[in-house]
Design an enzyme around this catalytic site. Structure first.
Site, mmCIF file in Angstrom:
data_model
loop_
_atom_site.group_PDB
_atom_site.id
_atom_site.type_symbol
_atom_site.label_atom_id
_atom_site.label_comp_id
_atom_site.label_asym_id
_atom_site.label_seq_id
_atom_site.Cartn_x
_atom_site.Cartn_y
_atom_site.Cartn_z
ATOM 1 N N GLU A 92 -21.035 13.779 -16.182
ATOM 2 C CA GLU A 92 -21.293 12.527 -16.886
ATOM 3 C C GLU A 92 -22.716 12.498 -17.441
ATOM 4 O OE1 GLU A 92 -20.522 9.352 -14.179
ATOM 5 O OE2 GLU A 92 -18.537 10.110 -13.664
ATOM 6 N N CYS A 334 -23.588 6.727 -11.402
ATOM 7 C CA CYS A 334 -23.372 8.162 -11.250
ATOM 8 C C CYS A 334 -22.046 8.532 -10.603
ATOM 9 C CB CYS A 334 -24.486 8.756 -10.392
ATOM 10 S SG CYS A 334 -26.097 8.594 -11.110
#
Length: 350
Positions: A92, A334
């Site tokens: 990501e 996250c």
């Protein structure tokens, strides 16, 4: 797998090109496309001879990542990119927009071995480090997609940056170099949960403008060890001693990241302990109200409790900012999106 061209420093790129029988000036041409123009394919590069490009294609790739999905937050317009590596792992990258500031939050590992309970990145364990090229390719993806250059970098995405020290350091040097992205050290922040060998090595690097952020999250060793298992190996007193070395060397204020979890890290004694550490380090604090992740029952404190905690620190003379996670409506914290996609992709058990 082909080697990402952004894996190479300027000198290394010149050597690779010389090895292909090409003139040294081709390295500068190629670097211009890789960094200034954020090229993602060989087809975009128009001023290199076709035979040379064919030689490059045989061994290298302009970009090692492919786009899986892109989500834009309706709340704060942050953008989350889910990217796939050449060996089919997901990572990501998040673009955070704050006025004229365009900050890219970079991942440095696939998974994470720190095992922090409030973070989704390590829920599936540690898989591997990202190379310098894979870290730098994230910047290229964002820059090309947004058709502009990012202004700031934070190494706060998936993984522990100082556990992947060599690749992270190489990417920082390329990000700041005149031949690279030209992002000054003052606009680059590296975050760590307290990997002492990495902190001490960083203090010896010629990166005196770099910003360091320490994920403290509790001033109590026992509580911190429950939240961050690595605290059993790297004790808080030793971490603080290493941080002082960086502060004295870099002559920059260290930032403490502190997550507020109801009835665990938001008590009066926590505020007092945090203030004591801040004063000893001459540090500032980012308070981060807990952002819910799968598999954990932690709760975010009330807004009133968050404000009271902030005021307690300010009374002690600490500079405090409350930072709510960007893009909460798109799971921008996250590892959350990656974790969900990985679990969706698994065959269901009968």
């Amino acid at each position: 797998m082909n080697i990402p061209l952004r894996d190479f420093s300027e000198l290394e790129l010149k050597k690779e090109i010389a090895g292909l029988g090409e003139k040294p000036f081709r390295a500068a041409q190629l670097a211009g496309w890789l960094y200034k123009k954020a090229a993602l394919t060989f087809e975009e590069i128009t001023n290199l001879p076709a035979p040379f490009k064919e030689k490059l294609k045989a061994r290298f790739c302009v970009n090692s990542l492919s786009l899986v999905s892109k989500d834009i937050s309706a709340e704060d317009h942050s953008v989350k990119y889910l990217l796939r590596t050449q060996d089919s792992h997901l990572l990501e990258t998040v673009l955070i927009l704050q006025g004229k500031r365009r900050t890219i939050c970079l991942s440095t590992q696939i998974g994470c071995k720190m095992g922090c309970r409030f973070c989704a990145s390590g829920k599936e364990g540690m898989i591997r480090h990202l190379s310098a090229g894979e870290i730098l390719d994230q910047i290229a993806w964002v820059n090309q997609d947004q058709q502009c250059h990012s202004s700031n970098l934070v190494y706060m995405g998936m993984g522990e940056p100082l556990d992947n020290y060599d690749h992270v350091l190489k990417s920082i040097r390329a990000a700041g170099a005149p031949w690279g992205y030209e992002i000054g050290q003052r606009r680059i922040t590296v975050s760590t949960v307290g990997v002492i060998p990495g902190i001490r090595k960083l203090a010896r690097e010629n990166l005196n403008q770099l910003k360091l952020s320490f994920s403290l999250h509790s001033p109590d060793n026992a509580v911190r060890a429950k939240l961050i298992p690595s605290n059993r190996k790297y004790q808080l007193d030793e971490i603080i001693d290493a941080l002082k070395q960086v502060r004295d060397q870099f002559k920059r204020k260290i930032t403490l990241e502190y997550i507020l979890i109801e009835e665990l890290t938001d008590r009066d004694e926590d505020a007092q302990g945090l203030a004591k550490i801040c004063l000893g380090l001459k540090a500032k604090v980012n308070l981060i109200p807990y952002n819910r992740i799968e598999d954990e029952a932690f709760k975010r404190p009330s807004r009133e409790k968050i404000q009271a905690f902030q005021q307690e620190l300010e009374k002690a003379g600490i500079r405090v900012t409350v930072r709510y996670s960007a893009g909460q409506d798109i799971d921008a914290a996250c590892g959350q999106l990656r974790l969900r996609e990985e679990r969706k992709a698994r065959p269901k058990r009968s």
